[in-house]
Design an enzyme around this catalytic site. Sequence first.
Site, short mmCIF file in Angstrom:
data_model
loop_
_atom_site.label_atom_id
_atom_site.label_comp_id
_atom_site.label_asym_id
_atom_site.label_seq_id
_atom_site.Cartn_x
_atom_site.Cartn_y
_atom_site.Cartn_z
CB SER A 70 -0.79 0.00 1.15
OG SER A 70 -1.40 1.42 1.59
CG HIS B 129 -3.60 -2.28 -1.21
ND1 HIS B 129 -4.84 -2.88 -1.36
CD2 HIS B 129 -3.97 -1.25 -0.16
CE1 HIS B 129 -5.61 -2.90 -0.38
NE2 HIS B 129 -5.46 -1.88 0.26
CG ASP C 218 -5.19 1.94 1.12
OD1 ASP C 218 -6.21 0.86 1.38
OD2 ASP C 218 -3.93 1.84 1.23
CG MET D 10 -9.04 6.18 2.46
SD MET D 10 -8.02 6.39 4.05
CE MET D 10 -7.15 4.92 3.92
CG HIS E 170 -9.13 -0.94 0.14
ND1 HIS E 170 -8.46 -1.10 1.36
CD2 HIS E 170 -10.40 -1.38 0.76
CE1 HIS E 170 -9.28 -1.22 2.25
NE2 HIS E 170 -10.45 -1.60 1.88
CG MET F 179 -11.49 1.89 2.53
SD MET F 179 -9.96 2.02 3.42
CE MET F 179 -8.85 2.22 2.02
CG MET G 142 -10.77 -3.93 6.15
SD MET G 142 -9.37 -3.36 5.16
CE MET G 142 -8.51 -2.37 6.29
CG ASP H 143 -5.64 -3.47 3.96
OD1 ASP H 143 -4.43 -2.91 4.50
OD2 ASP H 143 -6.33 -2.49 3.11
C1 DX5 Z 1 -6.08 1.20 5.63
C2 DX5 Z 1 -5.58 0.88 4.56
C3 DX5 Z 1 -4.36 0.19 4.49
C4 DX5 Z 1 -3.34 0.62 4.96
C5 DX5 Z 1 -2.22 -0.42 5.51
O1 DX5 Z 1 -7.62 1.46 5.91
O2 DX5 Z 1 -6.85 -0.05 3.86
O3 DX5 Z 1 -4.13 -0.36 3.19
O4 DX5 Z 1 -2.30 1.33 4.03
O5 DX5 Z 1 -1.35 0.37 6.18
P1 DX5 Z 1 -0.61 -0.51 7.24
O6 DX5 Z 1 0.15 -1.63 6.53
O7 DX5 Z 1 0.48 0.34 7.71
O8 DX5 Z 1 -1.18 -0.94 8.40
ZN ZN Z 2 -6.26 -0.72 1.96
#
Ligand code: DX5
Ligand code: ZN
Length: 219
Positions: free
Chosen positions: A10, A34, A36, A38, A67, A69, A138, A174
């Site tokens: 990520s 990956h 993210d 948001m 991903h 969110m 998650m 994740d």
């Molecule tokens: C959190 C994300 C993850 C995040 C993981 O909501 O979905 O993908 O980047 O980060 P680490 O590996 O630091 O927990």
């Molecule tokens: Zn993620």
Amino acid sequence: MNREIRITPSILNADFDHLGQEIAKIADVSDLIHLDVMDNVFVPNFTFDFESASQIIQACPIGVDAHLMVAHVDEIAPLYAQIGCASVTIHAEASENIGQTLRAIRSEGARSGLAIKPNTAIDDYEQFSDLVDMFLIMTVEPGFGGQKFMSDMMDKVRATRALIGDRPIWLQVDGGISLETIEIAVDAGADTFVAGSAVFKSDDPAAMVLALRNLAKGL
Ligand code: DX5
Ligand code: ZN
């Protein structure tokens, strides 16, 4: 263990001002990047709107695992598939028509992913298995990198592995994946691993991806 292992770093904790260079550090050793996404509505954090995400996806030298969110995910998810993501994951909690959206992702040529947050049980979503190319369990509350791995999610990972059976559905975890935790998730049945801070806070991100892969493979 003969299970195929995938590492999908990520970039959430990478340097956003130099993303191209950050991605280049790990592209050769990673299965997918990956991403993210948001929206500050579904989760209390914002990363990219569709326009900025598209630029990253189109410039990425390897496939992108998006991903999402975000609220109203049913409308936007097929567009992420259309612009070329290798995989698009929606949250069950954000979708009003899970089956239709998973089908739409596939029909745009991407793998379909279904994610659940820590307080969501997998049982209600088994019915979508035939439409899912990857389940994402998650192992932190979505929203931020650098949180502690929730080992109490391993029962859910085991239950998901059991429902997958012999089907070629990927099982991703994740949140909080590191050299200390990846084997716990492998033992529970995960085969696809997101790692954010473990990779990008390390002095040598590519070496970290390889180290995580080797541990996951039991090497
Ligand atoms: C959190 C994300 C993850 C995040 C993981 O909501 O979905 O993908 O980047 O980060 P680490 O590996 O630091 O927990
Ligand atoms: Zn993620």
